[in-house]
Design a protein around this motif. Structure first.
Motif, PDB file in Angstrom:
ATOM      1  N   UNK A  32      -6.697 -12.112 -13.241  1.00  0.00           N
ATOM      2  CA  UNK A  32      -6.947 -13.482 -12.799  1.00  0.00           C
ATOM      3  C   UNK A  32      -6.666 -14.491 -13.903  1.00  0.00           C
ATOM      4  N   UNK A  34      -4.126 -14.165 -15.578  1.00  0.00           N
ATOM      5  CA  UNK A  34      -2.672 -14.013 -15.643  1.00  0.00           C
ATOM      6  C   UNK A  34      -2.216 -13.388 -16.948  1.00  0.00           C
ATOM      7  N   UNK A 150     -20.448 -15.909 -16.750  1.00  0.00           N
ATOM      8  CA  UNK A 150     -19.674 -16.516 -17.835  1.00  0.00           C
ATOM      9  C   UNK A 150     -18.192 -16.169 -17.674  1.00  0.00           C
ATOM     10  N   UNK A 152     -16.613 -15.163 -14.990  1.00  0.00           N
ATOM     11  CA  UNK A 152     -16.062 -15.804 -13.796  1.00  0.00           C
ATOM     12  C   UNK A 152     -15.692 -17.259 -14.104  1.00  0.00           C
ATOM     13  N   UNK A 153     -16.623 -17.963 -14.735  1.00  0.00           N
ATOM     14  CA  UNK A 153     -16.412 -19.383 -15.007  1.00  0.00           C
ATOM     15  C   UNK A 153     -15.218 -19.582 -15.954  1.00  0.00           C
ATOM     16  N   UNK A 155     -12.731 -17.599 -16.486  1.00  0.00           N
ATOM     17  CA  UNK A 155     -11.484 -17.189 -15.847  1.00  0.00           C
ATOM     18  C   UNK A 155     -11.004 -18.249 -14.873  1.00  0.00           C
ATOM     19  N   UNK A 156     -11.948 -18.864 -14.183  1.00  0.00           N
ATOM     20  CA  UNK A 156     -11.573 -19.873 -13.189  1.00  0.00           C
ATOM     21  C   UNK A 156     -11.209 -21.196 -13.851  1.00  0.00           C
ATOM     22  N   UNK A 157     -11.968 -21.597 -14.851  1.00  0.00           N
ATOM     23  CA  UNK A 157     -11.791 -22.915 -15.439  1.00  0.00           C
ATOM     24  C   UNK A 157     -12.402 -22.927 -16.839  1.00  0.00           C
ATOM     25  N   UNK A 159     -11.999 -24.868 -19.468  1.00  0.00           N
ATOM     26  CA  UNK A 159     -12.483 -26.160 -19.957  1.00  0.00           C
ATOM     27  C   UNK A 159     -13.846 -26.506 -19.351  1.00  0.00           C
ATOM     28  N   UNK A 160     -13.942 -26.298 -18.042  1.00  0.00           N
ATOM     29  CA  UNK A 160     -15.201 -26.569 -17.351  1.00  0.00           C
ATOM     30  C   UNK A 160     -16.319 -25.693 -17.902  1.00  0.00           C
ATOM     31  N   UNK A 207      -7.100  -7.992  -4.122  1.00  0.00           N
ATOM     32  CA  UNK A 207      -6.760  -9.396  -3.886  1.00  0.00           C
ATOM     33  C   UNK A 207      -6.088  -9.613  -2.530  1.00  0.00           C
ATOM     34  N   UNK A 210      -9.614  -9.268  -0.177  1.00  0.00           N
ATOM     35  CA  UNK A 210     -10.981  -9.705  -0.507  1.00  0.00           C
ATOM     36  C   UNK A 210     -11.254 -11.106   0.023  1.00  0.00           C
ATOM     37  N   UNK A 212     -13.972 -12.948  -1.372  1.00  0.00           N
ATOM     38  CA  UNK A 212     -14.703 -13.679  -2.399  1.00  0.00           C
ATOM     39  C   UNK A 212     -14.440 -12.993  -3.733  1.00  0.00           C
ATOM     40  N   UNK A 213     -14.885 -13.629  -4.816  1.00  0.00           N
ATOM     41  CA  UNK A 213     -14.708 -13.025  -6.132  1.00  0.00           C
ATOM     42  C   UNK A 213     -15.511 -11.740  -6.231  1.00  0.00           C
ATOM     43  N   UNK A 216     -13.987  -9.012  -4.443  1.00  0.00           N
ATOM     44  CA  UNK A 216     -12.791  -8.588  -5.157  1.00  0.00           C
ATOM     45  C   UNK A 216     -13.143  -7.571  -6.242  1.00  0.00           C
TER      46      UNK A 216
END
Ligand SMILES: Nc1ncnc2c1ncn2[C@@H]1O[C@H](COP(=O)(O)OP(=O)(O)OP(=O)(O)O)[C@@H](O)[C@H]1O
Ligand SMILES: [Mg+2]
Lengths: 264, 242
Positions: A32, A34, A150, A152-153, A155-157, A159-160, A207, A210, A212-213, A216
């Motif tokens: 995820x 990449x 942590x 998940x966050x 990996x998704x974003x 900066x956020x 993927x 699934x 949801x995360x 997955x």
């Protein structure tokens, strides 16, 4: 079923099952983010460690671990230098690993020993190696559960995540570390050339279907277990190389699932 | 005490000076709009305030503390300009994305399941996206995704929300509803809003301060009322070229 009564086969099964639980856990984050090729790069760096370890008379798994960790840190470093071209970092480190492995494998006395690291030697897992796999699996599972949100966050974003107070650098470092250790220990059992497939193919299958995360993550572990169990049985029955068989089954399932993928 | 104070801020990208000697302050309950043509440094300014970029010189104080040492992550939330730029195949549901916004409140090792669920529902209700909770984020339209990211910002009940062009790519009706929502949060819940926008109506109806960045480095902070009068008279004064 009679097969399972042999000690070495029991060890092989246990080691392979544990590895197929932890590799997709790590693989989820890697895919995820990449960075699918990172497993390959670390495995080849580990192979360089194996070759040097065998030449120098050191424990090859230990030197593989050291080389993979060094490679993982190098990838992080190069990745930052070439922002947005992370795949270049993995390509550079992979080539470097292959280069060292190729040169030093020429000096390895027992080339069968080196060969067993390429495709793994599930059937020849020693008691000591099984212990290593067990301890590693416990550590990886604990880390992945504690750092679930942590990771998940990030990996998704990323900066956020940083803005929400996630200790991004520390979590990334720890994750890189356990990835490197997992790759090098697992390549002893399933093989350097195969380990990265075990990180990516089950995740790719998950993927496709699934919702949801969380599902997955769960599905990818189930796929990996399915590939490993069926792969081991088939390889024992027909006397095939287990690592290769497991990967081919995974690819086969992926191809079957492709037409059923959820629409995007 | 101002909750945000910027003093003599300078910032360059390698060769190019983006922000020069900028000073302004934001009080609790303000609704500040940052405007300016493309490339004048609006996003850069927000990233500087949030400590995602380091200033060359000058000072940024959040709640009286240097933003470098600011640790009260639950007090602020940020909707980035690139929020909807994530990998569309990422397997995460709307609910999972919004729950990430609770991290600043809960932190490491803390799980508060039942209240979490309620807060997520409330935030999604606020932006009218609760029916989509179980949907994959990648399967939503750009505007729906943007609303989910606003919900993610709201879910931790922050005191300041930073938004970087939150209404880009959203249909006019939804823009209005988001602007009203932000206006409401600002007026009823006293949440401070700092928003980069090109959307005139939110400035006209909700903002009380406008920070205007321009290419020549000329920066002005004016009351929204003055800005309104200026832009309106400008519209009437100039003959349009097209
Ligand atoms: N990473 C970077 N490296 C170098 N220059 C950059 C970088 N990011 C932005 N810039 C430059 O800094 C200037 C300000 O960029 P910024 O993104 O802050 O503008 P903006 O006001 O938000 O524009 P927009 O309205 O298009 O969002 C631009 O001229 C841009 O070319
Ligand atoms: Mg911008």
């Amino acid at each position: 079923m009679e097969l399972l009564s042999y000690g070495f086969i029991q060890r092989a099964f246990l080691a392979a099952l544990l590895i197929s639980i932890i590799t997709p856990l790590i693989g989820n984050i890697i895919v995820l983010k990449r960075l699918s090729t990172i497993g390959d790069a670390l495995a080849h760096a580990g192979l360089a460690g194996v070759a040097i370890g065998l030449c120098a008379g050191l424990n090859p798994i230990l030197s593989a671990v050291i080389f993979s960790i060094a490679a993982a840190l190098a990838i992080e470093y190069i990745r930052r230098a070439f922002y947005r071209y992370s795949e270049m970092a993995t390509a550079i480190v992979l080539s470097f690993g292959v280069g060292i492995a190729a040169v030093f494998s020429g000096f390895v006395k027992n080339s069968a020993d080196f060969g067993s690291f390429l495709f793994g030697s599930i059937v020849a897992v020693s008691q000591f190696e099984l212990y290593m796999v067990v301890i590693l699996s416990i550590i990886v599972c604990i880390v992945m559960i504690i750092l679930y949100r942590e990771l998940f966050y990030i990996t998704f974003d990323e900066e956020g995540a940083q803005l929400s107070g996630v200790p991004v650098k520390k979590v990334n470092f720890l994750f890189t570390l356990i990835t490197a250790v997992t790759v090098s220990i697992a390549s002893r059992t399933v093989g350097s050339l195969v380990i990265s497939s075990l990180m990516t193919i089950p995740v790719a299958c998950a993927m496709l279907i699934s919702k949801s995360y969380k599902s997955n993550v769960v599905l990818s572990v189930m796929f990996a277990l399915l590939f490993t169990i069926s792969g081991l049985f088939i390889s024992f029955l027909y006397d095939l190389k287990p690592g290769g068989t497991i990967v081919l089954i995974g690819i086969f399932v992926l191809i079957i699932l492709l037409p059923f993928r959820r629409k995007n | 005490m101002s909750i945000l104070k910027v003093k003599n801020l300078d910032f360059n990208y390698s060769d190019k000076q983006i922000i020069k000697n900028l000073s302004f302050s934001v009080e609790k309950g303000d609704f500040l709009c940052i405007v300016g043509t493309n490339g004048t440094g609006k996003s850069t300014l927000i990233k500087l305030i949030l400590n995602l970029l380091k200033p060359d010189s000058g000072e940024i104080l959040l709640y009286g503390k240097d933003s470098k040492n600011f640790k009260q992550f639950d007090k602020i939330a940020y909707v980035s300009q690139k929020a909807t730029n994530f990998n569309a195949a990422f397997p995460a549901t709307v609910e999972e994305v919004v729950s990430a916004g609770l991290y600043s409140k809960n932190g490491l090792f803390k799980f508060k399941k039942s209240t979490d669920k309620q807060q997520i529902k409330k935030a999604l209700d606020t932006v009218g996206m609760y029916d989509f909770s179980k949907k994959l984020i990648g399967n939503l339209s750009g505007g729906q995704q943007q609303r989910v990211f606003i919900a993610k910002a709201l879910v931790s009940s922050p005191e300041i929300i930073f938004l970087d062009e939150p209404t880009v790519g959203i249909d006019m009706k939804a823009v209005d509803s988001i602007c009203c929502l932000l206006g409401d949060l600002n007026k009823k819940h006293k949440i401070t809003i700092i928003m980069v926008t090109h959307d005139i109506s939110s400035i006209l109806y909700h903002a009380n301060k406008v920070l205007n960045l321009s290419e020549d480095g000329h920066i002005r902070i004016i009351s929204a009322e003055d800005y309104r009068n200026e832009t309106i008279s400008e519209h009437y004064r100039h003959d349009k070229n097209c």
